[in-house]
Design a protein around this motif. Structure first.
Motif, PDB file in Angstrom:
ATOM      1  N   THR A 175       0.847  -1.402  -0.042  1.00  0.00           N
ATOM      2  CA  THR A 175       0.033  -0.127  -0.248  1.00  0.00           C
ATOM      3  C   THR A 175       0.919   1.284  -0.143  1.00  0.00           C
ATOM      4  O   THR A 175       0.643   2.177  -0.602  1.00  0.00           O
ATOM      5  CB  THR A 175      -0.980  -0.149   1.336  1.00  0.00           C
ATOM      6  OG1 THR A 175      -1.828  -1.172   1.150  1.00  0.00           O
ATOM      7  CG2 THR A 175      -1.752   1.196   1.145  1.00  0.00           C
ATOM      8  N   MET A 176       2.050   1.213   0.604  1.00  0.00           N
ATOM      9  CA  MET A 176       2.782   2.210   0.746  1.00  0.00           C
ATOM     10  C   MET A 176       3.622   2.854  -0.546  1.00  0.00           C
ATOM     11  O   MET A 176       3.504   3.768  -1.151  1.00  0.00           O
ATOM     12  CB  MET A 176       3.923   2.354   1.861  1.00  0.00           C
ATOM     13  CG  MET A 176       4.850   3.397   1.933  1.00  0.00           C
ATOM     14  SD  MET A 176       6.135   3.389   0.794  1.00  0.00           S
ATOM     15  CE  MET A 176       7.077   1.893   1.025  1.00  0.00           C
ATOM     16  N   MET A 178       2.063   1.943  -3.436  1.00  0.00           N
ATOM     17  CA  MET A 178       1.177   2.103  -4.475  1.00  0.00           C
ATOM     18  C   MET A 178       0.582   3.599  -4.184  1.00  0.00           C
ATOM     19  O   MET A 178       0.533   4.588  -5.361  1.00  0.00           O
ATOM     20  CB  MET A 178      -0.328   1.286  -4.425  1.00  0.00           C
ATOM     21  CG  MET A 178      -1.495   1.992  -4.895  1.00  0.00           C
ATOM     22  SD  MET A 178      -2.911   0.726  -5.037  1.00  0.00           S
ATOM     23  CE  MET A 178      -2.060  -0.422  -6.261  1.00  0.00           C
ATOM     24  N   ASP A 179       0.728   4.088  -2.819  1.00  0.00           N
ATOM     25  CA  ASP A 179       0.492   5.539  -2.486  1.00  0.00           C
ATOM     26  C   ASP A 179       1.674   6.343  -3.016  1.00  0.00           C
ATOM     27  O   ASP A 179       1.368   7.673  -3.580  1.00  0.00           O
ATOM     28  CB  ASP A 179       0.251   5.627  -1.223  1.00  0.00           C
ATOM     29  CG  ASP A 179      -1.148   5.026  -0.425  1.00  0.00           C
ATOM     30  OD1 ASP A 179      -1.946   4.885  -1.214  1.00  0.00           O
ATOM     31  OD2 ASP A 179      -1.114   4.741   0.617  1.00  0.00           O
ATOM     32  N   LEU A 180       2.889   5.918  -2.841  1.00  0.00           N
ATOM     33  CA  LEU A 180       3.915   6.697  -3.358  1.00  0.00           C
ATOM     34  C   LEU A 180       3.959   6.935  -4.839  1.00  0.00           C
ATOM     35  O   LEU A 180       4.084   7.901  -5.596  1.00  0.00           O
ATOM     36  CB  LEU A 180       5.115   5.857  -3.090  1.00  0.00           C
ATOM     37  CG  LEU A 180       6.411   6.485  -3.474  1.00  0.00           C
ATOM     38  CD1 LEU A 180       6.870   7.746  -2.878  1.00  0.00           C
ATOM     39  CD2 LEU A 180       7.784   5.506  -3.280  1.00  0.00           C
ATOM     40  N   TYR A 182       1.175   6.811  -6.919  1.00  0.00           N
ATOM     41  CA  TYR A 182      -0.187   7.562  -6.992  1.00  0.00           C
ATOM     42  C   TYR A 182       0.180   9.134  -6.824  1.00  0.00           C
ATOM     43  O   TYR A 182      -0.318   9.899  -7.591  1.00  0.00           O
ATOM     44  CB  TYR A 182      -1.235   6.858  -6.368  1.00  0.00           C
ATOM     45  CG  TYR A 182      -2.635   7.889  -6.643  1.00  0.00           C
ATOM     46  CD1 TYR A 182      -3.304   7.490  -7.725  1.00  0.00           C
ATOM     47  CD2 TYR A 182      -3.218   8.523  -5.807  1.00  0.00           C
ATOM     48  CE1 TYR A 182      -4.556   8.007  -8.096  1.00  0.00           C
ATOM     49  CE2 TYR A 182      -4.222   9.564  -6.066  1.00  0.00           C
ATOM     50  CZ  TYR A 182      -5.006   9.078  -7.287  1.00  0.00           C
ATOM     51  OH  TYR A 182      -6.149   9.793  -7.470  1.00  0.00           O
ATOM     52  N   GLN A 183       0.834   9.475  -5.802  1.00  0.00           N
ATOM     53  CA  GLN A 183       0.962  10.756  -5.490  1.00  0.00           C
ATOM     54  C   GLN A 183       2.110  11.600  -6.247  1.00  0.00           C
ATOM     55  O   GLN A 183       1.932  12.620  -6.307  1.00  0.00           O
ATOM     56  CB  GLN A 183       1.419  10.578  -3.950  1.00  0.00           C
ATOM     57  CG  GLN A 183       0.508  10.344  -2.902  1.00  0.00           C
ATOM     58  CD  GLN A 183       0.867  10.184  -1.549  1.00  0.00           C
ATOM     59  OE1 GLN A 183       2.057  10.695  -1.122  1.00  0.00           O
ATOM     60  NE2 GLN A 183       0.071   9.802  -0.599  1.00  0.00           N
ATOM     61  N   ARG A 194      -7.537   6.051  -7.422  1.00  0.00           N
ATOM     62  CA  ARG A 194      -6.970   4.958  -6.398  1.00  0.00           C
ATOM     63  C   ARG A 194      -8.206   4.567  -5.676  1.00  0.00           C
ATOM     64  O   ARG A 194      -8.537   5.085  -4.806  1.00  0.00           O
ATOM     65  CB  ARG A 194      -5.894   5.857  -5.508  1.00  0.00           C
ATOM     66  CG  ARG A 194      -4.869   4.888  -4.832  1.00  0.00           C
ATOM     67  CD  ARG A 194      -5.497   4.695  -3.511  1.00  0.00           C
ATOM     68  NE  ARG A 194      -4.396   4.178  -2.596  1.00  0.00           N
ATOM     69  CZ  ARG A 194      -4.835   3.156  -1.682  1.00  0.00           C
ATOM     70  NH1 ARG A 194      -6.097   2.733  -1.378  1.00  0.00           N
ATOM     71  NH2 ARG A 194      -3.752   2.586  -0.826  1.00  0.00           N
ATOM     72  N   HIS A 196      -9.723   1.049  -3.328  1.00  0.00           N
ATOM     73  CA  HIS A 196      -9.854  -0.549  -3.002  1.00  0.00           C
ATOM     74  C   HIS A 196     -10.629  -1.270  -3.807  1.00  0.00           C
ATOM     75  O   HIS A 196     -11.891  -0.917  -4.278  1.00  0.00           O
ATOM     76  CB  HIS A 196     -10.311  -0.577  -1.528  1.00  0.00           C
ATOM     77  CG  HIS A 196     -10.044  -1.891  -0.889  1.00  0.00           C
ATOM     78  ND1 HIS A 196     -10.729  -3.246  -1.024  1.00  0.00           N
ATOM     79  CD2 HIS A 196      -9.070  -2.131   0.188  1.00  0.00           C
ATOM     80  CE1 HIS A 196     -10.240  -4.194  -0.169  1.00  0.00           C
ATOM     81  NE2 HIS A 196      -9.405  -3.594   0.389  1.00  0.00           N
ATOM     82  N   CYS A 237      -5.435   2.317  -9.821  1.00  0.00           N
ATOM     83  CA  CYS A 237      -4.697   2.063  -8.924  1.00  0.00           C
ATOM     84  C   CYS A 237      -5.570   1.277  -8.194  1.00  0.00           C
ATOM     85  O   CYS A 237      -6.524   1.498  -7.464  1.00  0.00           O
ATOM     86  CB  CYS A 237      -3.839   2.981  -7.937  1.00  0.00           C
ATOM     87  SG  CYS A 237      -2.455   3.673  -9.126  1.00  0.00           S
ATOM     88  N   ASP A 239      -6.239  -1.450  -4.907  1.00  0.00           N
ATOM     89  CA  ASP A 239      -5.284  -1.912  -3.502  1.00  0.00           C
ATOM     90  C   ASP A 239      -6.031  -3.074  -3.195  1.00  0.00           C
ATOM     91  O   ASP A 239      -7.183  -3.260  -3.145  1.00  0.00           O
ATOM     92  CB  ASP A 239      -5.374  -0.893  -2.594  1.00  0.00           C
ATOM     93  CG  ASP A 239      -4.408  -1.322  -1.336  1.00  0.00           C
ATOM     94  OD1 ASP A 239      -3.400  -2.149  -1.715  1.00  0.00           O
ATOM     95  OD2 ASP A 239      -4.671  -0.742  -0.342  1.00  0.00           O
ATOM     96  N   THR A 269      -1.974  -4.294  -6.416  1.00  0.00           N
ATOM     97  CA  THR A 269      -1.397  -4.784  -5.321  1.00  0.00           C
ATOM     98  C   THR A 269      -2.430  -6.081  -4.860  1.00  0.00           C
ATOM     99  O   THR A 269      -3.435  -5.717  -4.890  1.00  0.00           O
ATOM    100  CB  THR A 269      -1.091  -3.949  -4.420  1.00  0.00           C
ATOM    101  OG1 THR A 269      -2.472  -3.418  -3.853  1.00  0.00           O
ATOM    102  CG2 THR A 269      -0.149  -2.825  -4.778  1.00  0.00           C
TER     103      THR A 269
END
Length: 346
Positions: A175-176, A178-180, A182-183, A194, A196, A237, A239, A269
């Protein structure tokens, strides 16, 4: 007694007007002849000043080159707005987090970040083709019998970047990462999502229900839903990608295939390898084409590096410990041991 008749009154008024007109200096209205006479008199007495050799202060000569052209360069075409700004990439953000102490250096995790960086670089020059409107028609009896589609799908874009499928156990930083990613998406990617995966499928089933309520039976609902989703997001994305329901398994392959044809880029992910999805599920043979699609269209990458980031020491839960008791002394010793676990002798 003097009697003033109307005739006398008129004579008095006329006399008063003449008297006041002589006292007051009203401007005389000039006729065209008088104007011409005035201009002629001015021109006779006017003498222009002698020419000055000194140039005026507000006049600047234009610099010229030896060829006679202007020395000023031709202004370049204005670049795009996002080119003028510094672009934050997944790799640069990851390095900043390591320098600030937010993350610890992990060679395996850095390899995954480099793959995210490669996808980021491809997305900087990627432009999703326009999503065309598709007229949904009811398939014929033979089309339903042999499973052919009522409307052919468009060809996938030639420059479509290959998506990523990141899988690993819990605590591996999926998750970290993916957030990295996406941001730090490029500024030209204005439509992104992004979400779930479970929430995404709930939205898909709501769209399916609305389509069936407004269209005759037999119409294909997956294609128009995939078209609408492709209009909403160029990069999606997911998750916690997981398949446990037969309804999801039946429509997932067609949904992903249609969205890929419309130029959507995916980053997924999951806790499982694609071949382990929907394992021992009902009618799993119908889900095998979706597995083949994931293995063919995605870069499947394992995130397991042997490190469980959930068990790593975190920030202090208490700001201070008071009063000084044996229990608080034990907590302070735990914090000290956690801070010096990976250092040399103190």
């Amino acid at each position: 007694m003097t009697i003033i008749t109307p005739i006398h009154r008129r004579i008095l008024l006329a006399t008063n007007r003449r008297y006041h007109s002589k006292r007051l200096s009203f401007p005389v209205r000039k006729t065209p002849r008088r104007l011409q006479a005035s201009l002629a008199s001015v021109q006779e007495t006017y003498a222009p000043p002698p020419p000055s050799s000194a140039p005026l202060q507000h006049q600047f000569p234009t610099p010229q080159t030896s060829t006679g052209t202007s020395a000023y360069p031709v202004p370049e075409r204005r670049r795009r707005r996002w080119d003028d700004l510094p672009i934050v990439t997944p790799l640069s953000r990851y390095q900043e987090m390591i320098k600030s102490g937010t993350l610890r250096s992990d060679e395996h995790q850095r390899t995954i970040v480099e793959k995210l960086q490669a996808l980021h670089d491809q997305l900087r020059d990627y432009k999703q083709p326009p999503v065309t409107e598709i007229v949904v028609r009811t398939p014929s009896f033979l089309q339903r019998l042999f499973g052919s589609q009522a409307e052919p799908l468009p060809d996938s874009p030639l420059d479509l970047p290959k998506g990523l499928y990141l899988y690993g156990d819990v605590g591996t930083g999926k998750t970290m990462l993916m957030d990295l990613f996406y941001q730090t998406l490029p500024p030209n990617i204005t439509r992104k999502s992004r979400v779930h995966f479970h929430a995404f499928m709930i939205d898909v089933f709501k769209r399916l229900h609305a389509f069936k309520a407004t269209n005759p039976p037999g119409d294909d609902p997956v294609l128009p839903i995939a078209r609408d989703l492709a209009k909403e997001a160029t990069v999606v994305c997911f998750d916690e990608f997981q398949v446990t329901d037969i309804a999801v398994a039946m429509i997932l392959r067609r949904l992903l295939e249609c969205m890929l044809k419309f130029g959507v880029v995916f980053v997924l992910t999951s806790n499982r390898h694609p071949t382990q999805l929907y394992k021992n599920g009902i009618q799993r043979s119908s889900f095998v084409p979706a597995i083949d699609l994931l293995m063919r269209e995605f870069d499947v990458t394992d995130l397991d590096s042997g490190t469980d980031y959930r068990k790593m020491p975190r920030a202090l839960s208490n700001v201070y410990f008071h009063p000084l008791t044996p229990e608080h002394s034990t907590e302070i010793n735990k914090v000290f041991d956690a801070l010096t676990a990976h250092d040399g002798p103190v």
